[in-house]
Write an enzyme that holds these catalytic residues in place. Sequence first.
Site, PDB file in Angstrom:
ATOM      1  N   LYS A   1      32.832  51.783  48.422  1.00 36.55           N
ATOM      2  CA  LYS A   1      33.714  51.135  49.398  1.00 36.55           C
ATOM      3  C   LYS A   1      34.334  52.156  50.360  1.00 36.55           C
ATOM      4  O   LYS A   1      34.917  51.809  51.370  1.00 36.55           O
ATOM      5  CB  LYS A   1      34.817  50.353  48.683  1.00 36.55           C
ATOM      6  CG  LYS A   1      34.290  49.171  47.862  1.00 36.55           C
ATOM      7  CD  LYS A   1      35.423  48.423  47.155  1.00 36.55           C
ATOM      8  CE  LYS A   1      34.936  47.400  46.159  1.00 36.55           C
ATOM      9  NZ  LYS A   1      34.569  46.097  46.753  1.00 36.55           N
TER      10      LYS A   1
ATOM     11  N   LYS B  20      41.227  46.716  48.377  1.00 33.67           N
ATOM     12  CA  LYS B  20      40.085  46.324  47.549  1.00 33.67           C
ATOM     13  C   LYS B  20      40.050  47.275  46.366  1.00 33.67           C
ATOM     14  O   LYS B  20      40.770  48.267  46.362  1.00 33.67           O
ATOM     15  CB  LYS B  20      38.785  46.383  48.344  1.00 33.67           C
ATOM     16  CG  LYS B  20      38.633  47.673  49.167  1.00 33.67           C
ATOM     17  CD  LYS B  20      37.447  47.632  50.112  1.00 33.67           C
ATOM     18  CE  LYS B  20      37.676  46.849  51.381  1.00 33.67           C
ATOM     19  NZ  LYS B  20      37.015  45.558  51.416  1.00 33.67           N
ATOM     20  N   ARG B  21      39.213  46.981  45.373  1.00 34.06           N
ATOM     21  CA  ARG B  21      39.098  47.912  44.265  1.00 34.06           C
ATOM     22  C   ARG B  21      38.688  49.291  44.766  1.00 34.06           C
ATOM     23  O   ARG B  21      37.997  49.416  45.778  1.00 34.06           O
ATOM     24  CB  ARG B  21      38.061  47.398  43.262  1.00 34.06           C
ATOM     25  CG  ARG B  21      38.606  46.330  42.364  1.00 34.06           C
ATOM     26  CD  ARG B  21      39.768  46.802  41.538  1.00 34.06           C
ATOM     27  NE  ARG B  21      39.307  47.615  40.427  1.00 34.06           N
ATOM     28  CZ  ARG B  21      39.237  47.187  39.174  1.00 34.06           C
ATOM     29  NH1 ARG B  21      39.642  45.971  38.861  1.00 34.06           N
ATOM     30  NH2 ARG B  21      38.794  47.992  38.229  1.00 34.06           N
TER      31      ARG B  21
ATOM     32  N   HIS C 204      26.279  38.827  42.329  1.00 28.15           N
ATOM     33  CA  HIS C 204      27.380  39.349  43.156  1.00 28.15           C
ATOM     34  C   HIS C 204      27.258  40.824  43.466  1.00 28.15           C
ATOM     35  O   HIS C 204      28.177  41.409  44.033  1.00 28.15           O
ATOM     36  CB  HIS C 204      28.724  39.134  42.467  1.00 28.15           C
ATOM     37  CG  HIS C 204      29.127  37.709  42.386  1.00 28.15           C
ATOM     38  ND1 HIS C 204      29.923  37.099  43.322  1.00 28.15           N
ATOM     39  CD2 HIS C 204      28.840  36.759  41.472  1.00 28.15           C
ATOM     40  CE1 HIS C 204      30.112  35.839  42.988  1.00 28.15           C
ATOM     41  NE2 HIS C 204      29.463  35.605  41.861  1.00 28.15           N
TER      42      HIS C 204
ATOM     43  N   LYS D 256      39.865  37.070  54.744  1.00 28.41           N
ATOM     44  CA  LYS D 256      41.307  36.772  54.702  1.00 28.41           C
ATOM     45  C   LYS D 256      42.033  37.494  55.826  1.00 28.41           C
ATOM     46  O   LYS D 256      42.918  36.934  56.489  1.00 28.41           O
ATOM     47  CB  LYS D 256      41.892  37.202  53.350  1.00 28.41           C
ATOM     48  CG  LYS D 256      41.375  36.367  52.191  1.00 28.41           C
ATOM     49  CD  LYS D 256      41.613  37.012  50.833  1.00 28.41           C
ATOM     50  CE  LYS D 256      40.703  36.357  49.804  1.00 28.41           C
ATOM     51  NZ  LYS D 256      40.525  37.164  48.577  1.00 28.41           N
TER      52      LYS D 256
ATOM     53  N   THR E 151      35.495  39.657  50.543  1.00 26.63           N
ATOM     54  CA  THR E 151      36.230  38.439  50.885  1.00 26.63           C
ATOM     55  C   THR E 151      37.570  38.775  51.536  1.00 26.63           C
ATOM     56  O   THR E 151      38.130  37.955  52.263  1.00 26.63           O
ATOM     57  CB  THR E 151      36.456  37.542  49.654  1.00 26.63           C
ATOM     58  OG1 THR E 151      36.823  38.363  48.540  1.00 26.63           O
ATOM     59  CG2 THR E 151      35.212  36.751  49.300  1.00 26.63           C
TER      60      THR E 151
HETATM   61  C1  26Q Z   1      30.390  44.038  33.556  1.00 26.93           C
HETATM   62  C2  26Q Z   1      30.173  44.481  32.260  1.00 26.93           C
HETATM   63  C3  26Q Z   1      31.206  45.010  31.523  1.00 26.93           C
HETATM   64  C4  26Q Z   1      32.484  45.072  32.076  1.00 26.93           C
HETATM   65  C5  26Q Z   1      32.704  44.622  33.365  1.00 26.93           C
HETATM   66  C6  26Q Z   1      31.656  44.117  34.108  1.00 26.93           C
HETATM   67  C7  26Q Z   1      31.891  43.637  35.489  1.00 26.93           C
HETATM   68  C8  26Q Z   1      33.078  42.972  35.782  1.00 26.93           C
HETATM   69  C9  26Q Z   1      33.331  42.534  37.049  1.00 26.93           C
HETATM   70  C10 26Q Z   1      30.965  43.819  36.491  1.00 26.93           C
HETATM   71  C11 26Q Z   1      31.233  43.370  37.769  1.00 26.93           C
HETATM   72  C12 26Q Z   1      32.414  42.717  38.067  1.00 26.93           C
HETATM   73  C13 26Q Z   1      32.786  42.246  39.384  1.00 26.93           C
HETATM   74  C14 26Q Z   1      32.031  42.283  40.460  1.00 26.93           C
HETATM   75  C15 26Q Z   1      32.565  41.843  41.752  1.00 26.93           C
HETATM   76  O1  26Q Z   1      33.749  41.548  41.883  1.00 26.93           O
HETATM   77  N1  26Q Z   1      31.726  41.758  42.787  1.00 26.93           N
HETATM   78  C16 26Q Z   1      32.208  41.343  44.095  1.00 26.93           C
HETATM   79  O2  26Q Z   1      32.037  39.946  44.198  1.00 26.93           O
HETATM   80  C17 26Q Z   1      32.630  39.454  45.390  1.00 26.93           C
HETATM   81  C18 26Q Z   1      32.530  37.950  45.367  1.00 26.93           C
HETATM   82  O3  26Q Z   1      31.214  37.556  45.557  1.00 26.93           O
HETATM   83  C19 26Q Z   1      31.963  40.067  46.619  1.00 26.93           C
HETATM   84  O4  26Q Z   1      32.658  39.627  47.753  1.00 26.93           O
HETATM   85  C20 26Q Z   1      31.999  41.583  46.532  1.00 26.93           C
HETATM   86  O5  26Q Z   1      31.276  42.134  47.602  1.00 26.93           O
HETATM   87  C21 26Q Z   1      31.449  42.053  45.211  1.00 26.93           C
HETATM   88  O6  26Q Z   1      31.602  43.459  45.070  1.00 26.93           O
END
Ligand code: 26Q
Length: 806
Positions: free
Chosen positions: A541, A535-536, A349, A647, A643
Amino acid sequence: MALDKEMFKKELKQRLRENYAMELEDATEQELFYTLGTLVKARYSDAWGDTWKYYVNKKKKQVYYFSIEFLPGKMLKSNLLNLGILDMTREALADLGIDLEKLAEVEKDMALGNGGLGRLASCFMDSIASCALPGNGNGIRYDYGLFKQRFVDGYQVELPDEWLQSGNIWEVRRESKAVNVRVGGHVYLTKTNNGKLKPIYENERVLRAVPYDTAMVGYENNVVNTLRLWSVEIPDFEEDKYQSIQGRRELEDLTAVLYPDDSNEHGRLIRLTQEYFFVSAGIQSIIRRYKKRIQKPIQKLSEYVSIHINDTHPALCVPEMMRILVDEEDLSWEQAWDITVKVMSYTNHTIMAEALEKWTIELMRRTLPRMYQIIEEIDARYVRSMQEIHPHDLVERTRIIRDGQVHMAHLSIIGSHSTNGVAKLHSDLLKFVVLHDFYIIYPDRFNNKTNGIAQRRWLQIVNEPLAHVLDETIGKTWKQDSGDLKLLMNYQSDQVVLDRLAKAKKINKQALADYIAETTGIEVGTDAIFDVQIKRLHAYKRQLLNLLHIMKLYQDLKENPGSNMQKRVFIFGAKAAPSYHYAKVIIKCINEAANLINNDPDINDRIKVIFLENYNVTLAEKIIPAADVSEQISLASKEASGTSNMKLMLNGAVTLATLDGANVEIRDAVGDDNIYIFGLTEKEVYEYYENQGYSAQQLYDENPVIRRVLNAFIDGTIPNIVYEGREIFDSLIKHNDEYFLLRDFDSYVRAQEEIDKAYGDHTFWQRMSLINIANAGRFSSDETVRRYAEDIWKIEPKDSLVAEKG
Ligand code: 26Q
């Protein structure tokens, strides 16, 4: 049996008496919500059991979607819709003087995820059930979800999300399905009589994993799948080891909180233990079920089970499956490996280097000794088998254990038969740049699965005014098959339809304006462009680019108050990871700029800047239907897919975007005339990286507009950001603007000017909006999961139960 209004009312009253010994008139919204919840559960409980029996009896192959995050939001209306009783329920409640919307508000937003990845997992759960596919989720039941965000003096403050405080109506605790998970201690291998190696555990801790199941109700198809979330407990036989409160607390903390970071890797022990905990519990329960219910030889596992690794957080699925097959099922390594690779598949991702998970050997060995041994063996065998065919360097770069660290993405790719990205561009970048080494080794494993969204939730449920217009205009088939939204294209020159769409948008904008007034005290007019970035908060971003443009408009308006630009309301929703300092600085700056602009009499309400607190699924549901402009402005190559772009498009917003992630496919869907594209392409970005030719200082020196905007951050124009403003300024000028905001600034401004012009022509704008809605059908997660089902999971839909039941 179908439920009609009168039966519903009777049943609701009866349940209220049973649950609370209470009459309707005396019940609070809380009590009514819970009573309605029990009624809803009763409506699907038979189908839940039947679906399960069907899968088992027919020995259907099932997929298990392993994700450390799920972000379902509220489930009441979605369950009502999928059961086919949403409208009836609303009407019946109205007859009783009860507003369904008020009851729905009682439900806590289930936020066991950070953002895109978790929300995608929940859209998939909805679609898997709605497409009658045999599939289940596997994750963690955090006691606290993503933090609640408040602003104090413009700064983000985090509060705990106590979502379980008044219970969770949808979950079922399944004590009898608990399993034990072993962590820590030492593991050594001894030879058994028949010469096999057997692991002996010493001083390990045993955690009890208790599952809580939630029904995933399919759309009007009598299919109900399961989302299984695990919670940690102390096993009875270990009670005496946990005499101290602190010791207990430490163990119970394991599933207490969700890590509030996205796109960031945090090498922390508890996180690694979390990952192993839900992976081990999930795989044990799959194997147990397989042996007990499917009763086929373990060698045939891959014919009945598929396991999906959602990003690398569940990558331990690979060694854990090996452990069970080798240590417990006595298979040879080769047999076990063959099965494991066939069962596993993996989605990437992100391409941001800082998000790629790695753990030090030391931590892995200490926390999960048996896992480490197995990973070592996988790594050694990988190197041995590859060095015959591939150059030494290539094998070294792709091995799992390198430079003292365990690379979880490498483990996921090597241990699975499929690796996919989440948008065409992203998958290409994986193949040709980020994971190119692996693509050379395993070309056949790579594929694309463009993300999608649960369109019923993101249109039918959240945007009723638009849903009505669609029903009136193109009939109701779009609800089953979102491809039919295309029919709307026949009306792009029909003024009556365009007006109806405009009216629906207006209703939604008014609802959001009311919410804004209620929560911020700021009045916004619905004649303004609602320009939305949700978004975050992350540097890549580029919420800051949005702010730079806002400041430019502000300065233009101050200089030229007679300008005839359209009114705009800039709406932000974004949480920053609590440890992400720079992101928090940007929040403070947006809030202070908002204060300045919103209260400046010279601006006279021409622009408003609204940063809504606590962006989550529920807030997204309020904002998205009201949006005119969708800001998708990440630096090209950084956003894997996005995403919210889908939407917003589905709800008739016009996209303003870089050619990044799924924006590229949105452009292909609507055509260049119905989207505003600006900025560097991904190729140009990579060129800059290669020749290191980027100079922010030069752009600052040569461009007076940029200079004036940036100076506003350090010359007191924006008040109360002495430190923050300097930090922003330095990040752009001193540290050379890592995400090329200044390079894209001019073309962003030009695109915004075109939007300003276009919005003035109502028919023109409304037509663009229509074309966006009409072409959003292809981004349905129904389609996406069907592609996963056919290409990767090899599972088949259940024959329609509706027909079977007659
Ligand atoms: C990893 C290690 C320790 C703590 C947290 C994490 C961690 C947690 C969540 C690393 C990454 C995430 C989330 C990533 C994420 O949300 N990526 C997004 O995924 C979406 C669905 O595919 C995409 O649409 C986005 O572009 C992408 O940024």
